[in-house]
Design a protein around this motif. Structure first.
Motif, short mmCIF file in Angstrom:
data_model
loop_
_atom_site.label_atom_id
_atom_site.label_comp_id
_atom_site.label_asym_id
_atom_site.label_seq_id
_atom_site.Cartn_x
_atom_site.Cartn_y
_atom_site.Cartn_z
N ALA A 134 43.08 38.46 53.33
CA ALA A 134 43.15 39.49 52.28
C ALA A 134 44.39 39.31 51.43
N ILE A 135 45.54 39.09 52.07
CA ILE A 135 46.78 38.92 51.32
C ILE A 135 46.71 37.68 50.44
N LEU A 136 46.21 36.57 51.01
CA LEU A 136 46.13 35.32 50.24
C LEU A 136 45.21 35.48 49.02
N LEU A 167 41.91 51.61 53.17
CA LEU A 167 41.38 52.95 52.93
C LEU A 167 39.85 52.96 52.77
N MET A 168 39.32 52.03 51.99
CA MET A 168 37.89 51.99 51.74
C MET A 168 37.10 51.69 53.02
N LEU A 221 46.31 48.69 43.70
CA LEU A 221 46.08 49.75 44.69
C LEU A 221 44.58 49.99 44.90
N LYS A 222 43.81 49.84 43.83
CA LYS A 222 42.36 50.05 43.93
C LYS A 222 41.61 48.76 44.27
N THR A 223 42.15 47.63 43.80
CA THR A 223 41.49 46.35 44.09
C THR A 223 41.48 46.03 45.58
N THR A 224 42.47 46.54 46.31
CA THR A 224 42.50 46.27 47.76
C THR A 224 41.23 46.75 48.45
N SER A 225 40.52 47.70 47.81
CA SER A 225 39.28 48.21 48.42
C SER A 225 38.25 47.10 48.61
N LEU A 226 38.36 46.04 47.77
CA LEU A 226 37.41 44.93 47.88
C LEU A 226 37.62 44.13 49.16
N ALA A 227 38.84 44.25 49.73
CA ALA A 227 39.10 43.54 50.99
C ALA A 227 38.27 44.11 52.14
N PRO A 239 35.06 36.35 40.21
CA PRO A 239 35.32 37.68 40.80
C PRO A 239 36.16 37.58 42.06
N ILE A 240 37.06 38.51 42.22
CA ILE A 240 37.93 38.49 43.40
C ILE A 240 37.13 38.69 44.68
N LEU A 241 36.00 39.38 44.57
CA LEU A 241 35.15 39.58 45.75
C LEU A 241 34.69 38.22 46.29
N ILE A 242 34.27 37.34 45.40
CA ILE A 242 33.83 36.00 45.81
C ILE A 242 35.00 35.20 46.36
N GLN A 243 36.16 35.34 45.73
CA GLN A 243 37.34 34.61 46.19
C GLN A 243 37.69 35.00 47.63
N LEU A 244 37.63 36.31 47.91
CA LEU A 244 37.96 36.78 49.26
C LEU A 244 36.97 36.23 50.29
#
Length: 245
Positions: free
Chosen positions: A94-96, A174-175, A160-166, A69-74
């Motif tokens: 976040a960008i990486l 935004l989130m 655009l929506k995945t960035t909310s996980l950052a 999951p990208i959440l874990i990666q971040l």
């Protein structure tokens, strides 16, 4: 329980915190997508045309970032890398993280696009003496682009929506800004509803752009474009002659 308030809803729509969050979501998505595209192209080329070691590296990268999951990666990038002596800011992390995750998916999109080109095209271009680079730039990639563009557009829509996980690493997009606004005035439903509306606005704008990009790449190109143009001119002449008769 706090009742819904339209006054707070409309006030939040133009609140500076939300507007800055929406803008951050846009540039964060664009930068991550561009970097992810570069990583995806590199990984696809390594996987398809590299030697054994390069193919193994590309496959491992794609397997790792598509399989977790990208959440874990971040979280790992933001909290784990400092323990190895690599300190990144929230924005850099976040960008990486977003770019690495996106690159893994884009690599498979590009690979499938290249594989969709008929093998006879490659054999024919090789038969006339084209080098690998000439085959890629003049024969394969122009045709593969039509297959690659639609899923790439969908990937940016998702970005655009995945960035909310950052927001989990305190990236003020935004989130995250909607969360802060909800905590300030305890208007949770209004603030998150406004965030949802802004995501819909951003995705709708991108959908319009995506349709135009796809329409552009659907047009004939190269010799086929010239033939099509001549055919249209001939058709116009015929119709003009028929009209005069």
């Amino acid at each position: 329980m706090v009742n819904w308030s339209w006054d707070f809803f409309f006030a939040y729509m133009t609140n500076g915190l939300m507007l800055r969050g929406a803008w951050t979501t846009v540039w964060l998505s664009v930068i991550s997508m561009v970097l992810g595209l570069g990583l995806g192209v590199l990984a696809a080329m390594m996987k398809m045309y590299g030697n054994h070691a390069l193919r193994w590296i590309a496959e491992f990268y794609i397997w790792l970032f598509r399989g977790t999951p990208i959440l874990i990666q971040l979280v790992i990038i933001y909290t784990g890398l400092p323990q190895l002596g690599i300190r990144l800011t929230v924005i850099e992390s976040a960008i990486l993280g977003l770019a690495l995750n996106e690159g893994a998916y884009i690599a498979e999109i590009i690979r499938s696009g290249i594989m969709s080109v008929d093998k006879g095209q490659t054999d024919a271009s090789r038969a006339v003496g084209m080098t690998w680079r000439q085959r890629m730039w003049m024969v394969i990639l122009p045709q593969a682009t039509r297959t690659i563009i639609p899923p790439l557009g969908n990937q940016f829509n998702g970005m655009l929506k995945t960035t909310s996980l950052a927001s989990v690493i305190s990236m003020e997009e935004l989130m995250r800004n909607a969360q802060m606004l909800a905590q300030i005035e305890f208007r949770v439903l209004e603030s998150y509803s406004v965030a949802a509306v802004w995501y819909l606005v951003l995705v709708s704008i991108w959908s319009i752009i995506q349709v135009r990009i796809e329409a552009h790449y659907e047009k004939p190109f190269g010799p086929a474009a010239a033939v099509s143009s001549e055919a249209k001119k001939d058709q116009a002449k015929v119709l003009g002659t028929t009209g005069q008769a």
